[in-house]
Design an enzyme around this catalytic site. Structure first.
Site, mmCIF file in Angstrom:
data_model
loop_
_atom_site.group_PDB
_atom_site.id
_atom_site.type_symbol
_atom_site.label_atom_id
_atom_site.label_comp_id
_atom_site.label_asym_id
_atom_site.label_seq_id
_atom_site.Cartn_x
_atom_site.Cartn_y
_atom_site.Cartn_z
ATOM 1 N N GLU A 132 0.816 -1.212 0.000
ATOM 2 C CA GLU A 132 0.000 0.000 0.000
ATOM 3 C C GLU A 132 0.849 1.262 0.000
ATOM 4 O OE1 GLU A 132 -2.759 0.817 3.128
ATOM 5 O OE2 GLU A 132 -3.681 2.298 1.823
ATOM 6 N N THR A 185 -3.955 10.083 -2.463
ATOM 7 C CA THR A 185 -3.643 9.927 -1.030
ATOM 8 C C THR A 185 -2.266 10.495 -0.690
ATOM 9 O OG1 THR A 185 -4.996 7.956 -0.943
ATOM 10 C CG2 THR A 185 -3.468 8.247 0.863
HETATM 11 N N1 HSE Z 1 -4.930 7.377 7.431
HETATM 12 C C1 HSE Z 1 -4.709 7.581 6.035
HETATM 13 C C2 HSE Z 1 -4.746 9.062 5.735
HETATM 14 C C3 HSE Z 1 -5.771 6.862 5.264
HETATM 15 O O1 HSE Z 1 -5.653 9.730 6.230
HETATM 16 O O2 HSE Z 1 -3.879 9.553 5.022
HETATM 17 C C4 HSE Z 1 -5.656 7.025 3.786
HETATM 18 O O3 HSE Z 1 -6.730 6.324 3.176
#
Ligand code: HSE
Length: 311
Positions: A132, A185
């Protein structure tokens, strides 16, 4: 002897759950990614992809979350086994419900099965996280852990890794609404400050503790009071058109709490009945429309099962 091929489905997930940045996540029934993994005689990994918004996903194994997860697993085992992988994306990438994590989760579960299960769950998680990290640019497990184990997961510590399953209240339901847009992300992580003020850390810690107690005692009022994010949401809300209105529409329709799912743009809400979860979904979809966005709603109880072996 283990089979030569396997089909595995891993579920989407909601990470952060407002007060648990990088340390809480839960799995939902739909959507999910389905991987068909076949052993090959020659070493190396060959990847093909179809399904939702799959054009943007790299097929080079080192750059693909499923490919990288299996490479990490093979490296740990010192194995040269080759695999052919087909990824059927049910979860659109960049949607905020753990698209890359689900592919990585299904990949490590499938490869482990085909290799006669040499690795335990903790080891699978480490290789899934390595996969990931290719997409998110960070080592976080709040999507992959619930996709791998089901339920609501708390990552108490990353080093050493300490993964805890939290209780799932019987009447707890999730709504996740995915607007038709993408948030990267990696970028959404880079925009967060490296430090937080002490008073925010104190408040977030209090809310996180309140949230876990709320789950233990099925105290939905406490859950709702605790679902506040001082770390990520204040910075990311502006990435999602109409976010405040969407959130308000969920709360006005009876949500226990509502926030950004993972790094967005999906928005999630918790509620105490499936009917309410569906109505909240309708309200959120309609409010997204006011900002010019079509969206898709997924309502379910918390998904408590590990990835499903379909064949
Ligand atoms: N905890 C991570 C973020 C999740 O908020 O960047 C990403 O899906």
């Amino acid at each position: 002897m283990a089979n030569k091929s396997i089909i595995v489905k891993a579920p989407a997930t909601v990470a952060n759950v407002s007060c648990g940045f990088d340390c809480i996540g839960y799995a939902i029934n739909e959507p999910g990614d389905i991987l068909t993994i076949e052993k090959q005689d020659n070493p190396g990994i060959v990847i093909s992809i179809s399904g939702s918004k799959s054009d943007s996903i790299p097929v080079v194994p080192e750059n693909n979350t499923a490919g990288k997860a299996i490479l990490s697993l093979l490296d740990a085992l010192g194995s040269k086994q080759g695999f052919k992988i087909h990824i059927e994306k049910g979860i659109p990438p960049g949607s905020g419900i753990g698209s890359s994590a689900a592919s990585a989760a299904a990949a490590v579960v499938g490869a482990n099965e085909l290799l006669d299960k040499p690795l335990n769950n903790g080891e699978l998680l480490v290789h899934g996280m390595a996969g990931e990290a290719v997409a998110s640019g960070g080592f976080h497990g709040d999507n992959i852990a619930p996709s791998l184990f089901g339920g609501i997961i708390l990552i108490r510590s990353y080093d050493p890794l300490d993964i805890l399953k939290l209780p799932v209240p019987e009447d707890l339901f999730s709504t996740a609404v995915l607007p038709d847009m993408i948030i990267n992300t990696k970028e959404a992580r880079q925009m967060l400050p490296k430090n937080v003020p002490l008073e925010s850390a104190v408040e977030q810690a209090g809310n996180l503790a309140g949230f876990t107690l709320g789950l233990h005692e099925s105290d939905f009022d406490l859950l709702g009071r605790s679902m506040v994010d001082l770390f990520a949401e204040p910075h990311r809300a502006k990435l999602i058109p109409g976010y405040e209105n969407v959130r308000q529409s969920a709360m006005d329709t009876g949500a226990i709490g509502c926030g950004i799912s993972g790094s967005g743009p999906a928005v999630f809400a918790l509620s105490d009945s499936l009917e309410k979860a569906k109505n909240i979904g309708l309200a959120m979809v309609s409010t997204f429309k006011n900002s010019g966005l079509t969206s898709q709603s997924y309502c379910s109880p918390i998904h408590t099962q590990p990835p499903e072996i379909l064949g």
